[in-house]
Design a protein around this motif. Sequence first.
Motif, PDB file in Angstrom:
ATOM      1  N   HIS A   1      15.910 -12.375  84.829  1.00 27.38           N
ATOM      2  CA  HIS A   1      16.420 -13.749  84.866  1.00 27.38           C
ATOM      3  C   HIS A   1      17.906 -13.784  85.185  1.00 27.38           C
ATOM      4  N   ARG A   2      18.647 -12.793  84.684  1.00 24.08           N
ATOM      5  CA  ARG A   2      20.071 -12.722  85.032  1.00 24.08           C
ATOM      6  C   ARG A   2      20.236 -12.565  86.539  1.00 24.08           C
ATOM      7  N   ILE A   3      19.369 -11.747  87.118  1.00 23.31           N
ATOM      8  CA  ILE A   3      19.437 -11.513  88.558  1.00 23.31           C
ATOM      9  C   ILE A   3      19.030 -12.781  89.306  1.00 23.31           C
ATOM     10  N   GLY A   4      18.195 -13.591  88.692  1.00 27.00           N
ATOM     11  CA  GLY A   4      17.808 -14.848  89.319  1.00 27.00           C
ATOM     12  C   GLY A   4      16.343 -14.889  89.734  1.00 27.00           C
ATOM     13  N   CYS A   5      15.557 -13.891  89.346  1.00 29.46           N
ATOM     14  CA  CYS A   5      14.144 -13.824  89.731  1.00 29.46           C
ATOM     15  C   CYS A   5      13.299 -14.744  88.847  1.00 29.46           C
ATOM     16  N   GLN A   6      12.130 -15.104  89.378  1.00 24.67           N
ATOM     17  CA  GLN A   6      11.127 -15.815  88.585  1.00 24.67           C
ATOM     18  C   GLN A   6      10.182 -14.758  88.018  1.00 24.67           C
ATOM     19  N   THR A   7       9.734 -14.939  86.784  1.00 26.19           N
ATOM     20  CA  THR A   7       8.826 -13.948  86.217  1.00 26.19           C
ATOM     21  C   THR A   7       7.585 -14.590  85.610  1.00 26.19           C
ATOM     22  N   VAL A   8       6.485 -13.845  85.697  1.00 31.55           N
ATOM     23  CA  VAL A   8       5.273 -14.184  84.955  1.00 31.55           C
ATOM     24  C   VAL A   8       4.921 -12.926  84.177  1.00 31.55           C
ATOM     25  N   ALA A   9       4.839 -13.023  82.847  1.00 35.21           N
ATOM     26  CA  ALA A   9       4.539 -11.847  82.045  1.00 35.21           C
ATOM     27  C   ALA A   9       3.156 -11.999  81.416  1.00 35.21           C
ATOM     28  N   LEU A  10       2.308 -10.991  81.626  1.00 31.53           N
ATOM     29  CA  LEU A  10       0.930 -11.057  81.143  1.00 31.53           C
ATOM     30  C   LEU A  10       0.532  -9.728  80.522  1.00 31.53           C
ATOM     31  N   TRP A  11      -0.398  -9.788  79.581  1.00 29.19           N
ATOM     32  CA  TRP A  11      -1.011  -8.596  79.029  1.00 29.19           C
ATOM     33  C   TRP A  11      -2.340  -8.994  78.410  1.00 29.19           C
ATOM     34  N   PRO A  12      -3.400  -8.274  78.641  1.00 27.44           N
ATOM     35  CA  PRO A  12      -3.536  -7.123  79.533  1.00 27.44           C
ATOM     36  C   PRO A  12      -3.494  -7.536  81.015  1.00 27.44           C
ATOM     37  N   PRO A  13      -3.447  -6.557  81.912  1.00 24.78           N
ATOM     38  CA  PRO A  13      -3.372  -6.861  83.334  1.00 24.78           C
ATOM     39  C   PRO A  13      -4.598  -7.636  83.808  1.00 24.78           C
ATOM     40  N   THR A  14      -4.383  -8.575  84.690  1.00 25.07           N
ATOM     41  CA  THR A  14      -5.490  -9.352  85.256  1.00 25.07           C
ATOM     42  C   THR A  14      -5.911  -8.735  86.582  1.00 25.07           C
TER      43      THR A  14
END
Lengths: 388, 220
Positions: free
Chosen positions: B51-64
């Motif tokens: 987020h500091r870098i400016g990216c958008q993130t989606v965090a998931l677990w377990p992998p889909t």
Amino acid sequence: MANTDPIPVGVLFSTSGATATIERSQAFATFFAIDEINAAGGIHGRELVPIHYDPQGMPQQYQLLAERMIRENGVNVIFGCYLSSTRKAVIPVVEKWRKLLFYPTPYEGFEFSPHVIYTGAAPNQNSAQLADYMTRHFGARVYMIGCDYIYPYESNRIMSDFILEVPGGKKLAERYVPLTATEKDFLAVVKDIKAKAPDFVFSTVVGQATQRLYQAYAELGMDAQQTPIASLTTSEAEVAEMGASAAHGHMTSAPYFKSIASAANQACIARFQQQYGPDIAPNMAWEAAYFQTQMFAEAMRAAGSDQYDVLLPHLLGREFEALQGRIAIDAGNHHTSLHPRIARVNASGQFEIIAGGSTAAVMPDPYLVTHPGASWNNLAQATEYRVG
Amino acid sequence: MADTPATAQRAAKPASSQRSTLELFRHLRHACITIFHPEDQNREVLIQQLHRIGCQTVALWPPTPQLPADTELVIFLLDAEASAKKKLPWLTPDSAIPLIGVLDYENPTTLETATALGCHGMLVRPLQAKGLLSTIILTMHHCQQLKTLRKRNQRLEEKLQAAGEISAAQAMLAHARGISATEAYKVLREQAMLKRVTVEDIARALLQTDGLLANPAKHR
């Protein structure tokens, strides 16, 4: 029983070497703040004791002395560093010992250490505004001159991006000189500037070399009114060294200038000069060094300790009424929201503020890769060169 | 760097392009990054730095099995459960999307698994802010180069095959009409222009016809 033990704090600024003048102003701003904090009762009755060593502008010395302050003097926080190379040398030390470095200097961005609080301008708080102002008022053909180290390289890259977004924007040259450059080095550069006739010069020359560039510029008859040098680091300290006639007409972008008219600023300068005399010129790095020490004291009073894990939550998000205006430490990136200003040196060697200084602070964005044109072009409209 | 004062002035590298910043960096600013990692301190450090870098993130677990739409980079915890057993369709050496594996061990077994699965980059836990940008940039850069090279390779293979077909068709035509190879090529090209197709297409068509026309009396 109340704890009355004094609290040692590290002060790591060079009072000798190529950057001694500006770093001395940072050191004395820190001492000044500590004096005021102690006069007001210290931290719940505990006195702050500055531990100062002179690293002579050498990165290895910064590293060594940071380690010594921590191990031998028991400091938990260090106020220090000007050159990026010296900050990079201290970071591994504060990370290893879980201590905190307060860094009061504008720098090139692209860094985050959980163990640093950055209180100087990030590029989106000085470069963006300068590029916008210069291209509007002087044109977009720029000549770049800087010292041979990381801050100028990265600053020039950022500046190039801004310039090249402007129609007709062109980088005529990008040259580097050593930190120890002499006037002779600069005479050759200025001759080249004269030949290439840019709209303005962007300088990232720092330290002792600064005055030599401006002096060579004047000596070869370059007209600062028509083709000014624009800088992010040429402050009151450098102007005092080069003299008013060499500095007259040149521009600097920074969140603070001594000439800010507010009563609080003028009163603070008067107090400082009463205590330390007129030799140290208040400037952007001086102001950041002053307010970061004050903020540390407030945070420590709230936290009850200066240990990293206890203190840090009280610093993140903390706001403060600084001399430049109300500022805050960004909880996400540890940099500080600031009030960009652009100023031009007048005939008597004083910076006259000609743009910026709006009440709304600019959030720090240290990983700024590029500005989409619109966002920084609009920025100036919001504060359309309001004097003050 | 005060410790390395160059004695001579040096001119900067000539600017090869108008833009001085890598396109990669510009793109990264709003890149959508999918993170497959359990919620913990490591994931927190990773998300905060992105987020500091400016990216958008989606965090998931377990992998889909399916990646979220618009995913441009995947950072995933590489453990036995998440990778080998589950057979995630996106986890393949042919992936066009850059894949960064998060490892606990830098031993040959783990590294071999990571490379075999198709990781373009790796991060080692405990994750920290430092070094993340470098890993992402290098991973994206190499993945992009790989893509470019694959495309170029495919184009060259096609060209090579076409060249073979053209020269075979040329020889056949020259033999049938008793003309030179150069003249035969001219005929092929004229036909191609007339029918608004490529010379390769005409050559291929001719070779296929040749298969039909071939009779035992034909030479060679």
